[in-house]
Structures are given as C-alpha cells and as structure tokens.
Design a protein around this motif. Structure first.
Motif, PDB file in Angstrom:
ATOM      1  N   GLN A  86     -62.536 -50.753 -24.180  1.00 19.95           N
ATOM      2  CA  GLN A  86     -61.588 -50.345 -23.225  1.00 19.95           C
ATOM      3  C   GLN A  86     -60.136 -49.824 -23.895  1.00 19.95           C
ATOM      4  OE1 GLN A  86     -61.998 -54.589 -21.664  1.00 19.95           O
ATOM      5  NE2 GLN A  86     -61.519 -53.607 -19.852  1.00 19.95           N
ATOM      6  N   SER A  87     -59.970 -50.162 -25.108  1.00 12.19           N
ATOM      7  CA  SER A  87     -59.111 -49.912 -25.942  1.00 12.19           C
ATOM      8  C   SER A  87     -59.249 -49.620 -27.424  1.00 12.19           C
ATOM      9  CB  SER A  87     -57.898 -50.849 -25.878  1.00 12.19           C
ATOM     10  OG  SER A  87     -58.304 -52.022 -26.507  1.00 12.19           O
ATOM     11  N   ALA A  88     -58.575 -48.896 -28.019  1.00  8.15           N
ATOM     12  CA  ALA A  88     -58.623 -48.812 -29.738  1.00  8.15           C
ATOM     13  C   ALA A  88     -57.293 -48.875 -30.453  1.00  8.15           C
ATOM     14  CB  ALA A  88     -59.386 -47.526 -29.843  1.00  8.15           C
ATOM     15  N   SER A  89     -57.528 -49.231 -31.749  1.00  9.08           N
ATOM     16  CA  SER A  89     -56.394 -49.044 -32.356  1.00  9.08           C
ATOM     17  C   SER A  89     -56.959 -49.012 -34.051  1.00  9.08           C
ATOM     18  CB  SER A  89     -55.404 -50.211 -32.288  1.00  9.08           C
ATOM     19  OG  SER A  89     -56.102 -51.355 -32.684  1.00  9.08           O
ATOM     20  N   TYR A  90     -55.947 -48.539 -34.670  1.00  9.74           N
ATOM     21  CA  TYR A  90     -56.532 -48.398 -36.125  1.00  9.74           C
ATOM     22  C   TYR A  90     -55.267 -48.869 -37.086  1.00  9.74           C
ATOM     23  CZ  TYR A  90     -53.436 -44.371 -37.423  1.00  9.74           C
ATOM     24  OH  TYR A  90     -52.400 -43.645 -37.606  1.00  9.74           O
ATOM     25  N   MET A  91     -55.725 -49.205 -38.348  1.00 10.01           N
ATOM     26  CA  MET A  91     -54.700 -49.660 -39.491  1.00 10.01           C
ATOM     27  C   MET A  91     -54.986 -48.640 -40.683  1.00 10.01           C
ATOM     28  SD  MET A  91     -54.027 -53.649 -38.924  1.00 10.01           S
ATOM     29  CE  MET A  91     -53.902 -54.515 -37.711  1.00 10.01           C
ATOM     30  N   PHE A  92     -54.110 -48.225 -41.533  1.00  9.54           N
ATOM     31  CA  PHE A  92     -54.321 -47.460 -42.699  1.00  9.54           C
ATOM     32  C   PHE A  92     -54.502 -48.710 -43.559  1.00  9.54           C
ATOM     33  CE2 PHE A  92     -52.720 -45.259 -46.446  1.00  9.54           C
ATOM     34  CZ  PHE A  92     -53.341 -43.880 -46.043  1.00  9.54           C
ATOM     35  N   LEU A  93     -55.234 -48.105 -44.670  1.00 10.82           N
ATOM     36  CA  LEU A  93     -55.585 -49.124 -45.719  1.00 10.82           C
ATOM     37  C   LEU A  93     -54.506 -49.805 -46.360  1.00 10.82           C
ATOM     38  CD1 LEU A  93     -57.807 -50.195 -48.102  1.00 10.82           C
ATOM     39  CD2 LEU A  93     -56.931 -48.209 -49.287  1.00 10.82           C
ATOM     40  N   ARG A  94     -54.410 -51.331 -46.507  1.00 16.09           N
ATOM     41  CA  ARG A  94     -53.540 -51.976 -47.069  1.00 16.09           C
ATOM     42  C   ARG A  94     -54.106 -52.659 -48.453  1.00 16.09           C
ATOM     43  NH1 ARG A  94     -52.149 -56.455 -42.847  1.00 16.09           N
ATOM     44  NH2 ARG A  94     -50.580 -57.074 -44.396  1.00 16.09           N
ATOM     45  N   LEU A  95     -53.080 -52.500 -49.527  1.00 11.80           N
ATOM     46  CA  LEU A  95     -53.627 -53.120 -50.864  1.00 11.80           C
ATOM     47  C   LEU A  95     -52.755 -53.941 -51.499  1.00 11.80           C
ATOM     48  CD1 LEU A  95     -55.174 -49.886 -52.121  1.00 11.80           C
ATOM     49  CD2 LEU A  95     -56.443 -51.766 -51.247  1.00 11.80           C
ATOM     50  N   PRO A  96     -52.411 -55.181 -50.795  1.00 11.50           N
ATOM     51  CA  PRO A  96     -51.433 -56.119 -51.386  1.00 11.50           C
ATOM     52  C   PRO A  96     -51.646 -56.685 -52.463  1.00 11.50           C
ATOM     53  CG  PRO A  96     -52.339 -57.107 -49.457  1.00 11.50           C
ATOM     54  CD  PRO A  96     -52.900 -55.776 -49.503  1.00 11.50           C
ATOM     55  N   ARG A  97     -50.840 -57.117 -53.537  1.00  8.08           N
ATOM     56  CA  ARG A  97     -51.081 -57.932 -54.424  1.00  8.08           C
ATOM     57  C   ARG A  97     -52.556 -57.673 -55.252  1.00  8.08           C
ATOM     58  NH1 ARG A  97     -47.150 -61.542 -54.857  1.00  8.08           N
ATOM     59  NH2 ARG A  97     -45.767 -61.787 -52.996  1.00  8.08           N
ATOM     60  N   GLU A  98     -53.160 -58.474 -55.345  1.00  5.56           N
ATOM     61  CA  GLU A  98     -54.601 -58.597 -56.247  1.00  5.56           C
ATOM     62  C   GLU A  98     -55.593 -57.693 -55.678  1.00  5.56           C
ATOM     63  OE1 GLU A  98     -53.243 -63.100 -56.900  1.00  5.56           O
ATOM     64  OE2 GLU A  98     -53.241 -61.343 -55.321  1.00  5.56           O
ATOM     65  N   VAL A  99     -55.371 -57.141 -54.323  1.00  6.78           N
ATOM     66  CA  VAL A  99     -56.219 -56.532 -53.567  1.00  6.78           C
ATOM     67  C   VAL A  99     -56.326 -55.129 -54.229  1.00  6.78           C
ATOM     68  CG1 VAL A  99     -57.304 -55.305 -51.472  1.00  6.78           C
ATOM     69  CG2 VAL A  99     -56.135 -57.649 -51.721  1.00  6.78           C
ATOM     70  N   ALA A 134     -58.074 -38.288 -30.172  1.00  4.47           N
ATOM     71  CA  ALA A 134     -59.601 -38.954 -29.767  1.00  4.47           C
ATOM     72  C   ALA A 134     -59.562 -40.020 -28.775  1.00  4.47           C
ATOM     73  CB  ALA A 134     -59.958 -39.799 -31.107  1.00  4.47           C
ATOM     74  N   LEU A 135     -58.070 -40.832 -28.581  1.00  2.55           N
ATOM     75  CA  LEU A 135     -58.008 -41.549 -27.605  1.00  2.55           C
ATOM     76  C   LEU A 135     -58.103 -41.005 -26.167  1.00  2.55           C
ATOM     77  CD1 LEU A 135     -55.248 -44.201 -28.756  1.00  2.55           C
ATOM     78  CD2 LEU A 135     -57.646 -44.561 -28.567  1.00  2.55           C
ATOM     79  N   LYS A 136     -57.331 -39.817 -26.296  1.00  2.00           N
ATOM     80  CA  LYS A 136     -57.242 -39.099 -24.900  1.00  2.00           C
ATOM     81  C   LYS A 136     -58.642 -38.391 -24.637  1.00  2.00           C
ATOM     82  CE  LYS A 136     -54.542 -35.535 -22.572  1.00  2.00           C
ATOM     83  NZ  LYS A 136     -53.210 -34.424 -23.031  1.00  2.00           N
ATOM     84  N   ARG A 137     -59.392 -37.843 -25.522  1.00  4.78           N
ATOM     85  CA  ARG A 137     -60.680 -37.135 -25.269  1.00  4.78           C
ATOM     86  C   ARG A 137     -61.427 -38.295 -24.644  1.00  4.78           C
ATOM     87  NH1 ARG A 137     -62.107 -35.372 -30.284  1.00  4.78           N
ATOM     88  NH2 ARG A 137     -60.856 -33.555 -29.819  1.00  4.78           N
ATOM     89  N   ASN A 138     -61.574 -39.423 -25.139  1.00  8.55           N
ATOM     90  CA  ASN A 138     -62.620 -40.612 -24.647  1.00  8.55           C
ATOM     91  C   ASN A 138     -61.981 -41.639 -23.439  1.00  8.55           C
ATOM     92  OD1 ASN A 138     -64.804 -40.309 -26.771  1.00  8.55           O
ATOM     93  ND2 ASN A 138     -63.266 -40.114 -28.006  1.00  8.55           N
ATOM     94  N   GLY A 139     -60.644 -41.301 -23.148  1.00  6.36           N
ATOM     95  CA  GLY A 139     -60.253 -42.213 -22.195  1.00  6.36           C
ATOM     96  C   GLY A 139     -59.829 -43.510 -22.391  1.00  6.36           C
ATOM     97  N   LEU A 140     -59.383 -43.864 -23.697  1.00 14.25           N
ATOM     98  CA  LEU A 140     -59.176 -45.111 -24.028  1.00 14.25           C
ATOM     99  C   LEU A 140     -57.746 -45.273 -24.228  1.00 14.25           C
ATOM    100  CD1 LEU A 140     -61.724 -45.928 -26.839  1.00 14.25           C
ATOM    101  CD2 LEU A 140     -61.900 -46.319 -24.484  1.00 14.25           C
ATOM    102  N   ALA A 141     -57.276 -46.546 -23.957  1.00 16.37           N
ATOM    103  CA  ALA A 141     -55.871 -47.145 -24.098  1.00 16.37           C
ATOM    104  C   ALA A 141     -55.711 -47.557 -25.641  1.00 16.37           C
ATOM    105  CB  ALA A 141     -55.579 -48.361 -23.284  1.00 16.37           C
ATOM    106  N   GLN A 142     -54.408 -47.319 -26.099  1.00 16.49           N
ATOM    107  CA  GLN A 142     -53.969 -47.651 -27.375  1.00 16.49           C
ATOM    108  C   GLN A 142     -53.646 -49.176 -27.521  1.00 16.49           C
ATOM    109  OE1 GLN A 142     -51.472 -45.047 -29.406  1.00 16.49           O
ATOM    110  NE2 GLN A 142     -51.711 -46.143 -31.386  1.00 16.49           N
ATOM    111  N   ARG A 143     -54.192 -49.814 -28.223  1.00 10.82           N
ATOM    112  CA  ARG A 143     -53.836 -51.162 -28.261  1.00 10.82           C
ATOM    113  C   ARG A 143     -53.296 -51.871 -27.243  1.00 10.82           C
ATOM    114  NH1 ARG A 143     -49.651 -53.194 -32.933  1.00 10.82           N
ATOM    115  NH2 ARG A 143     -50.927 -54.941 -34.066  1.00 10.82           N
ATOM    116  N   GLU A 144     -54.230 -51.979 -26.118  1.00 14.83           N
ATOM    117  CA  GLU A 144     -53.946 -52.403 -24.808  1.00 14.83           C
ATOM    118  C   GLU A 144     -53.824 -53.883 -24.768  1.00 14.83           C
ATOM    119  OE1 GLU A 144     -56.424 -53.336 -20.546  1.00 14.83           O
ATOM    120  OE2 GLU A 144     -57.201 -51.503 -22.041  1.00 14.83           O
ATOM    121  N   ARG A 145     -52.423 -54.341 -24.158  1.00 14.86           N
ATOM    122  CA  ARG A 145     -52.436 -55.658 -23.942  1.00 14.86           C
ATOM    123  C   ARG A 145     -53.025 -56.260 -22.750  1.00 14.86           C
ATOM    124  NH1 ARG A 145     -48.173 -57.297 -27.374  1.00 14.86           N
ATOM    125  NH2 ARG A 145     -47.167 -55.712 -28.347  1.00 14.86           N
ATOM    126  N   PHE A 146     -54.074 -56.924 -23.095  1.00 15.62           N
ATOM    127  CA  PHE A 146     -54.804 -57.385 -21.983  1.00 15.62           C
ATOM    128  C   PHE A 146     -54.081 -58.483 -20.968  1.00 15.62           C
ATOM    129  CE2 PHE A 146     -57.939 -56.164 -25.214  1.00 15.62           C
ATOM    130  CZ  PHE A 146     -58.605 -55.290 -24.667  1.00 15.62           C
TER     131      PHE A 146
END
Length: 352
Positions: A253-266, A323-335
């Motif tokens: 029903q919804s989708a979100s994404y995160m950019f790569l995170r590389l903290p400390r030892e990662v 992509a969200l608009k094309r597929n009819g999904l909400a962004q980070r929907e708060r259920f």
C-alpha cells in the motif's frame, strides 16, 4: 586492493576491533597461507534484559519507541547501520555481528512489566528498528512471537520492519491484530536480483519470498508497505522503479526508501565488500556516496542521513516520486493504528 571473500553464507570476511577495544590485532603475512573457513557457526548468548522498550527523539522516524529482541543479526547485510552497536558488548561489528548473537530471553516478560507502569502512555511500538525480529534464530527462540502475544493480549499497537519471510509463521497473531487496527508491516525489499541478494544480504529471504510475504499478508488484510532500502549508487539504484512496481503488484500500500548509510565501522567493511565483489566500479560507487554526503561517506544530520543531498540524491528522489505516482502507492503511509483500546496489565478490559 585485494579484498578477501567472506565465509560461505556471511556478509563480511573481516572482524575488525570495535572502537572501544583497548588493543587491536593486525594480520600479517608470515608465509603460512590459511584459507578462509568455508563456514562459520552461529553462537547465541542469552541476555537478561533490564528494560526492553527503547525510546528515540529522531524527527526522521515515524515512531518514538521500539523493541529489539536480538542483538546482532544473522542476515549478515553488509550495509547494516546497526553493526556498530555490537561494540557496546566488546564484539566486532564485522563477522561477530553476524555470528555472535544475543537473545533477550526475558523480553516478553519485561515488556509486560513496562506496559504496566502507571505513567505509561500508549503509542505504536516498532519491532525491528535495529536488528531483524524475524532473523533465522527466531525459529528456535520465538521471542518475537511471544512479544506479539503480549501486545495482542493488551491491545497495544505496533509496527514491524523485516526482510524475513518467517513473519508468515505468525499469520494467526497478525491477522487478529489487524482486525483490531493494531499492526502494520513494512517489508524491506532491496533487490530483485537473487545473485546480488546472495552477496549483499546472505541469510535474508529471497526477493520472491519477500514478495510472497507481502501478497499473503495483504490477502489476510494486514496493512503492508515496502521499504526499498538502502539505495546504493551503481549497485541497486537502477532497480528502484522495478522494486516499487513489484511491490505494488504484490499488494503493498505504500513505499519509502533510504539512501545508503555508512556510520562508523560500517564504512570500511562496505569498502572491503565493494573491492571484493565489484572491484572495477568500487571507486565510482564511493565517489557517488561522497557526492551525496558532503564529501564524506556518512552524514549523521537529521533530515539528511536517510536521503542524502546533491545531484545524485535529488535525482533518486525524483525517480522515486514518479515511480510512486505511476504505481498508485502512498509514500511512507502512516497506518491508522488504534491506541484507544490499550488495556495495561492488571487493567479492566472493555466489554464493548
């Protein structure tokens, strides 16, 4: 750079000292060649937790409290931002994080105790903010399932983040929770490429298994969203539109994404992984990450750490919105979860 390959079924070959270690061991070639072991067993320690609900004040997160029944994660995702947390236990964020796991055996009992405190105010609790609640050891430990039983018993709302298909084992509890508007699930979908999944997230469920989990959960009317995370330049970012489309077709029903995170030892662990698996494009990937992180490999600022900034990050954001608009999904929907039905331990349940 001649980077070593990890043991079979693991994300990294390295086990660097954690940042609190008083001494460090540095490998040196003395002429005696020793192969990397073909497998490395998982060790599970039991911890008696003194508390189980962790609170945060991050404006980037849609929840202010979470539960993590486990420390460390057998999925072995090389990019996992939780790896540095293993340093608090004098363990390495490297192979230790994947193989030397800690199970909070009293998590359900401690949860019941904390919910019963007079000053407790009900709000959705997230399962899986740091490590996956449905990683493989959950089959034996069943801490996540027992935690769900407590939350259902007292009608407490929750959200779940997982990339484990084991979540379908608890379909009975999740269905009942959903009927009372007490649960929402986010499935992490990083790639549709089985080979990339094998080296990026060695012991996590396959892409097809995660899509099936989305489909089955929705068939049982359980609210489901998808988390396309992390987006890694030149590794999986070209899949973004396909990930959103596949999730929508599965019923998300919804989708979100995160950019790569590389903290400390990662960061060094991820660099080693890049040179081992993608030596020809490694520097290009790292360059794009730095362009999106103000010249560094990581930016911890609120509002920037999940999305990045600069031309590449902005292009990724625009592609995602389309992509969200094309597929009819909400962004980070708060259920719309129900906090009004919560009845703490020892309280009087409503007859209505």
């Amino acid at each position: 750079m001649n980077a070593p390959l990890p043991p079979r079924g693991r994300g990294t070959a390295s086990n660097p000292a954690n940042r609190y270690a008083p001494t460090q061991i540095i490998a040196s070639d003395d002429g005696w060649f020793q192969e990397v072991p073909p497998t490395q067993a998982t060790e599970v320690r039991l911890e008696t937790a003194k508390s189980i609900i962790t609170r945060n004040q991050s404006p980037d997160l849609p929840f202010d409290r979470s539960i993590n029944p486990y420390r460390g994660c057998e999925h072995g995702c090389i990019y996992c931002y939780a790896r540095p947390s293993h340093a608090y236990w004098d363990l390495s964020p490297g192979i230790d994080f994947e193989t030397r796991l800690i199970a909070k055996h009293n998590a359900p009992a401690m949860l019941e105790q904390q919910l019963s405190k007079p000053g407790y105010v009900c709000a959705p609790i997230n399962l899986g903010s740091n490590t996956d609640p449905y990683q493989p050891i959950e089959r034996q430990q069943q801490l996540t399932r027992r935690t769900l039983e407590v939350l259902l018993n007292y009608r407490h709302p929750l959200t779940i983040i997982t990339k484990g298909s084991l979540i379908l084992r608890d379909l009975d509890l999740l269905t009942e929770l959903a009927k009372q508007r007490l649960v929402a699930v986010m499935i992490s979908l990083t790639t549709l490429d089985d080979e990339l999944k094998r080296i990026l997230e060695p012991r996590a469920a396959s892409p097809s298994a995660r899509l099936r989990a989305i489909r089955v959960l929705r068939e049982n009317r359980i609210p489901v969203g998808v988390l396309c995370s992390p987006m890694i330049p030149m590794i999986n970012d070209m899949e973004l539109e396909h990930l959103v489309e596949a999730a929508a077709q599965a019923g998300a029903q919804s989708a979100s994404y995160m950019f790569l995170r590389l903290p400390r030892e990662v960061a060094p662990l991820f660099e080693e992984w890049l040179h081992a698996h993608y030596p020809q494009r490694a520097e290009h990937v790292l360059s794009l990450v730095r362009q999106s992180r103000g010249g560094e490999l990581y930016d911890s600022r609120f509002g920037k750490r999940f999305s990045g900034e600069g031309a590449f990050a902005e292009l990724l954001s625009q592609r995602f919105k389309v992509a969200l608009k094309r597929n009819g999904l909400a962004q980070r929907e708060r259920f719309n979860l129900d906090c009004s039905a919560f009845c703490p331990p020892g309280g009087q349940l409503s007859l209505l």
